[in-house]
Design a protein around this motif. Structure first.
Motif, PDB file in Angstrom:
ATOM      1  N   ILE A 277       0.849  -1.193   0.000  1.00  0.00           N
ATOM      2  CA  ILE A 277       0.000   0.000   0.000  1.00  0.00           C
ATOM      3  C   ILE A 277       0.887   1.246   0.000  1.00  0.00           C
ATOM      4  CG2 ILE A 277      -1.606   1.331   1.465  1.00  0.00           C
ATOM      5  CD1 ILE A 277      -2.932  -1.179   0.496  1.00  0.00           C
ATOM      6  N   THR A 317       1.658  -3.820   4.377  1.00  0.00           N
ATOM      7  CA  THR A 317       0.466  -4.472   3.833  1.00  0.00           C
ATOM      8  C   THR A 317       0.549  -4.530   2.313  1.00  0.00           C
ATOM      9  OG1 THR A 317      -0.836  -3.653   5.671  1.00  0.00           O
ATOM     10  CG2 THR A 317      -2.045  -4.359   3.727  1.00  0.00           C
ATOM     11  N   ASN A 319      -1.198  -5.038  -1.111  1.00  0.00           N
ATOM     12  CA  ASN A 319      -2.504  -4.993  -1.779  1.00  0.00           C
ATOM     13  C   ASN A 319      -2.448  -3.854  -2.790  1.00  0.00           C
ATOM     14  OD1 ASN A 319      -5.146  -5.503  -2.434  1.00  0.00           O
ATOM     15  ND2 ASN A 319      -5.901  -5.430  -0.330  1.00  0.00           N
ATOM     16  N   CYS A 321      -4.970  -1.655  -3.320  1.00  0.00           N
ATOM     17  CA  CYS A 321      -6.048  -0.658  -3.133  1.00  0.00           C
ATOM     18  C   CYS A 321      -5.577   0.772  -3.323  1.00  0.00           C
ATOM     19  CB  CYS A 321      -6.775  -0.770  -1.809  1.00  0.00           C
ATOM     20  SG  CYS A 321      -6.216  -1.926  -0.661  1.00  0.00           S
ATOM     21  N   TYR A 326     -11.670   1.648  -4.226  1.00  0.00           N
ATOM     22  CA  TYR A 326     -12.963   0.973  -4.059  1.00  0.00           C
ATOM     23  C   TYR A 326     -14.089   1.845  -4.618  1.00  0.00           C
ATOM     24  CZ  TYR A 326     -11.241  -2.819  -1.090  1.00  0.00           C
ATOM     25  OH  TYR A 326     -10.600  -3.934  -0.619  1.00  0.00           O
ATOM     26  N   TRP A 332     -10.704   5.340  -1.216  1.00  0.00           N
ATOM     27  CA  TRP A 332     -10.218   4.180  -0.470  1.00  0.00           C
ATOM     28  C   TRP A 332      -9.922   4.649   0.946  1.00  0.00           C
ATOM     29  CZ3 TRP A 332      -4.682   2.884   0.318  1.00  0.00           C
ATOM     30  CH2 TRP A 332      -3.824   3.968   0.045  1.00  0.00           C
ATOM     31  N   PRO A 333      -9.683   3.703   1.904  1.00  0.00           N
ATOM     32  CA  PRO A 333      -9.574   4.107   3.304  1.00  0.00           C
ATOM     33  C   PRO A 333      -8.607   5.264   3.562  1.00  0.00           C
ATOM     34  CG  PRO A 333      -9.710   1.734   3.151  1.00  0.00           C
ATOM     35  CD  PRO A 333      -9.644   2.235   1.735  1.00  0.00           C
ATOM     36  N   CYS A 340      -4.474   2.404   6.820  1.00  0.00           N
ATOM     37  CA  CYS A 340      -4.710   1.006   6.423  1.00  0.00           C
ATOM     38  C   CYS A 340      -4.624   0.133   7.675  1.00  0.00           C
ATOM     39  CB  CYS A 340      -3.620   0.624   5.422  1.00  0.00           C
ATOM     40  SG  CYS A 340      -3.506  -1.131   5.080  1.00  0.00           S
ATOM     41  N   ILE A 341      -5.542  -0.820   7.830  1.00  0.00           N
ATOM     42  CA  ILE A 341      -5.467  -1.726   8.990  1.00  0.00           C
ATOM     43  C   ILE A 341      -4.956  -3.109   8.581  1.00  0.00           C
ATOM     44  CG2 ILE A 341      -7.183  -0.502  10.408  1.00  0.00           C
ATOM     45  CD1 ILE A 341      -9.229  -2.685   9.589  1.00  0.00           C
ATOM     46  N   GLY A 342      -4.357  -3.167   7.406  1.00  0.00           N
ATOM     47  CA  GLY A 342      -3.667  -4.404   7.003  1.00  0.00           C
ATOM     48  C   GLY A 342      -4.594  -5.580   6.765  1.00  0.00           C
ATOM     49  N   CYS A 343      -5.784  -5.303   6.225  1.00  0.00           N
ATOM     50  CA  CYS A 343      -6.798  -6.361   6.163  1.00  0.00           C
ATOM     51  C   CYS A 343      -6.450  -7.486   5.195  1.00  0.00           C
ATOM     52  CB  CYS A 343      -8.169  -5.777   5.827  1.00  0.00           C
ATOM     53  SG  CYS A 343      -8.357  -5.282   4.111  1.00  0.00           S
ATOM     54  N   SER A 344      -5.413  -7.328   4.376  1.00  0.00           N
ATOM     55  CA  SER A 344      -5.085  -8.417   3.454  1.00  0.00           C
ATOM     56  C   SER A 344      -3.914  -9.264   3.958  1.00  0.00           C
ATOM     57  CB  SER A 344      -4.771  -7.856   2.068  1.00  0.00           C
ATOM     58  OG  SER A 344      -3.779  -6.867   2.159  1.00  0.00           O
TER      59      SER A 344
HETATM   60  S1  SF4 Z   1      -7.145  -1.994   5.347  1.00  0.00           S
HETATM   61 FE1  SF4 Z   1      -7.403  -3.362   3.598  1.00  0.00          FE
HETATM   62  S2  SF4 Z   1      -8.750  -2.223   2.200  1.00  0.00           S
HETATM   63 FE2  SF4 Z   1      -7.961  -0.759   3.656  1.00  0.00          FE
HETATM   64  S3  SF4 Z   1      -6.164   0.115   2.629  1.00  0.00           S
HETATM   65 FE3  SF4 Z   1      -5.449  -1.576   3.923  1.00  0.00          FE
HETATM   66  S4  SF4 Z   1      -5.398  -3.392   2.604  1.00  0.00           S
HETATM   67 FE4  SF4 Z   1      -6.652  -1.795   1.556  1.00  0.00          FE
END
Ligand code: SF4
Ligand code: SF4
Length: 412
Positions: A277, A317, A319, A321, A326, A332-333, A340-344
């Motif tokens: 990210i 993280t 990804n 995004c 989105y 995006w967040p 980013c909360i590192g959801c991937s």
């Molecule tokens: S939390 Fe998930 S959706 Fe949000 S920026 Fe990070 S990786 Fe992307």
């Protein structure tokens, strides 16, 4: 640790996907894709939906469709010359049947798919590909739905792509998740449906790494698909929810090449998870300049400064995004003002979520790109030491100031 070393942490070549594999490679891939599409065209479509008619009905013209194909080509990290092939692949998507099952989850990935963009990729997905079974979206219920699944599995034996949404609870014999009149556990259900799939695609962080259900103390014993299914090609598309562009990308890649995309060691497609990210973040210049949001609502927040000090996990993280975003690429967040909360990433809920700053999270930043991170440190070691990043942040904080010269001098 000198300044160059710190810079290297965030700009190492190995952290990036190799997007230039040479003319010979792409020429041969192009020919293979062309041959594959010719073969698919000869097959009887699984349904009789014509993509151009659907698009026309939706008021989408050929030009917009080609624009979408061009964006997807870039998402798949293919040269622009592949755009016509990607468009053709979308037109023959209805030769590849898809079965989608939902296990221990919130249906967020199905929701995301329904809201996917493109030119109305949700229509493309739901009307053009043959979504043979998706219990949340289809009209059939109960025994009728079970029959539909049986029929699809039987009819498309060995040919269907199985999409799995949700974790699999294993504790106490799997009683926390059962399905159908016979009370089949999610684990049994997954084994049965995956058996004759051509490939299994785990969608969302619950299906890939256990996600929120697997957060400590994980009372249901939730695990991801790759912990259960063996001996099959598996693609992980984590994130909470997974980005629809990545779901469509995996299907398109399969239609186009007949193969699953190149994966990293966590089975994530490299085209989507090959970089951090942080690598492409719109706030990156502020990180480098040492300009941080110190607390919510401060002047830094108003000026869109970097969110690292209020807990952004973008530096560790992987990804895409920050590029594809989105909701029809509107935002995006991080664009909306939250780190980013590192959801991937595996175990994201326990290790990364909330505004917990890096120093407290005890997370180790990947220092050599995705392969190095996973292969060298291993899944269990995707933790520890915000030190490097902490130092960089501290260093960046002074980078724009007068002392910079002295520090640089001292580092040499
Ligand atoms: S939390 Fe998930 S959706 Fe949000 S920026 Fe990070 S990786 Fe992307
Ligand atoms: S907001 Fe997060 S991802 Fe963006 S530059 Fe700052 S630390 Fe990196």
């Amino acid at each position: 640790m000198n300044r160059e070393h710190l810079r290297g942490l965030f700009s190492a070549k190995s952290a990036r996907v190799n997007t230039n594999k040479g003319e010979e490679y792409y020429n041969s891939l192009y020919e293979r894709c062309k041959a594959r599409l010719e073969e698919l065209k000869k097959l009887k479509p699984v349904n009789n939906v014509n993509i151009m008619e659907v698009l026309e009905d939706e008021g989408i013209n050929r030009r917009d469709f080609l624009k979408w194909a061009s964006a997807m080509t870039a998402t798949l990290m293919l040269p622009a010359s592949f755009t016509p092939l990607v468009a053709e692949a979308a037109e023959v998507m209805n030769r590849v049947p898809v079965i989608w099952i939902e296990l221990q989850d919130c249906a967020g990935n199905s929701e995301a798919l329904l809201r996917s963009d493109g030119p109305k990729v949700d229509e493309i997905i739901l009307d053009i590909i043959s979504l043979e079974f998706h219990e949340t979206l289809m009209a059939a219920a109960g025994h009728q739905a079970e029959e539909q699944l049986e029929d699809a599995m039987h009819h498309f034996k060995g040919k269907y792509l199985l999409f799995v949404e949700g974790a699999i609870p294993l504790a106490n014999g799997g009683v926390y998740g059962t399905i159908g009149a016979s009370g089949e556990t999610f684990e049994e259900h997954l084994h049965r449906v995956a058996k004759d799939a051509a490939a299994v695609v785990a969608v969302g962080t619950c299906a890939t790494f256990g996600g929120v259900p697997a957060a400590a103390p994980n009372p249901t014993g939730a695990v991801g698909v790759m912990d259960i299914v063996k001996g099959k090609p598996i693609v992980n598309i984590p994130a909470c929810p997974a980005n629809p562009a990545n779901m469509v990308g995996v299907i398109l890649h399969y239609v186009l090449t007949g193969q699953i995309p190149e994966l990293d060691s966590l089975l994530r497609p490299k085209f989507a998870f090959g970089y951090r990210i942080h690598d492409n973040c719109e706030r990156r210049a502020h990180f480098d300049a040492g300009e941080f949001v110190e607390e919510w609502g401060d002047e830094g927040a108003k000026n869109n400064f970097c969110l690292y000090k209020v807990g952004c996990k973008g530096p560790m993280t992987f990804n895409n995004c920050s590029i594809i975003r989105y909701n029809e690429a509107v935002n995006w967040p991080i664009g909306a003002g939250h780190g980013c909360i590192g959801c991937s990433e595996p175990d994201f809920w326990d290790k990364y979520a909330y505004e917990r700053p890096m120093a407290d999270a005890n997370i180790k930043a990947p220092t050599g790109g995705v392969e190095k991170t996973v292969d060298e440190f291993g899944l269990g070691l995707l933790t520890a030491a915000a030190v490097g990043i902490g130092i960089h942040a501290a260093f960046s904080a002074v980078a724009g100031k007068k002392e910079e010269c002295e520090i640089e001098e001292g580092d040499r």
